[in-house]
Design a protein around this motif. Structure first.
Motif: not given
Length: 178
Positions: A7, A35, A74, A77-78, A84, A86
């Motif tokens: 992330i 995102v 986030t 999706y991860y 991701v 963001v």
């Protein structure tokens, strides 16, 4: 260099280049997602409260809701196998409220920090105007004086977007916060 699944959080003041950099970075992954945290603010049709210099507690509550939704999307999706990126304007003590929403690791935190003069020039070239209630210098002062000194802080004033992403990739170890 192969980028680790993770992330990646991109912050900075308006016109710092967050959207552009996040998109380019997300495209570097085999499975990448971008995102845009501000999307959740834009979804409010009526009753939207902006974070103005004299913001209310209700505006902070809406901001925290936006951050929570961005973090949840986030994480989803991860957990589905994506890296991701963001991005949004995470400022002051509310940065911690956003970061506390995450359970997954690794997390990389990147603060784009171009000069005030560069942000003013970038704002002039944008198709939108972010500085209607804030002045660039006032928002920049919040970033400099109130944001936690975590992750990678990058002065991208003299860099192209591609150079900025290359520098982020090169310095990822500095960006990792957990």
């Amino acid at each position: 260099m192969t980028l680790e699944k993770g992330i990646y959080i991109i912050t900075g003041i308006m016109a710092a280049g967050k959207s552009t950099i996040a998109q380019i970075l997300a495209e570097k992954f085999e499975k990448g997602v971008h995102v845009r945290g501000d999307t959740f603010r834009k979804m409010i049709v009526t009753g939207k409260l902006e974070m103005t210099p004299d913001y209310s507690q209700s505006a902070v509550e809406q901001l925290r809701l936006r951050y929570k939704m961005a973090a949840n999307v986030t994480e989803m999706y991860y957990n589905a196998g994506f890296s991701v990126v963001v991005q949004d304007t995470y400022l002051g003590k509310e940065t911690a409220s956003f970061l506390n929403e995450f359970e997954s690791t690794p997390i990389y935190f990147i603060t784009l920090n171009p000069s005030v003069e560069e942000v003013i020039e970038r704002e002039k070239k944008r198709n939108k105007s972010g500085y209607t209630t804030w002045h660039v210098k006032s928002l920049y002062d919040v970033l400099i004086n109130e944001n936690p000194r975590i992750g990678l802080w990058l002065d991208s004033s003299d860099m192209t977007p591609e150079e900025t992403v290359s520098e982020i990739v090169k310095r990822l170890s500095e960006a990792r916060i957990k």
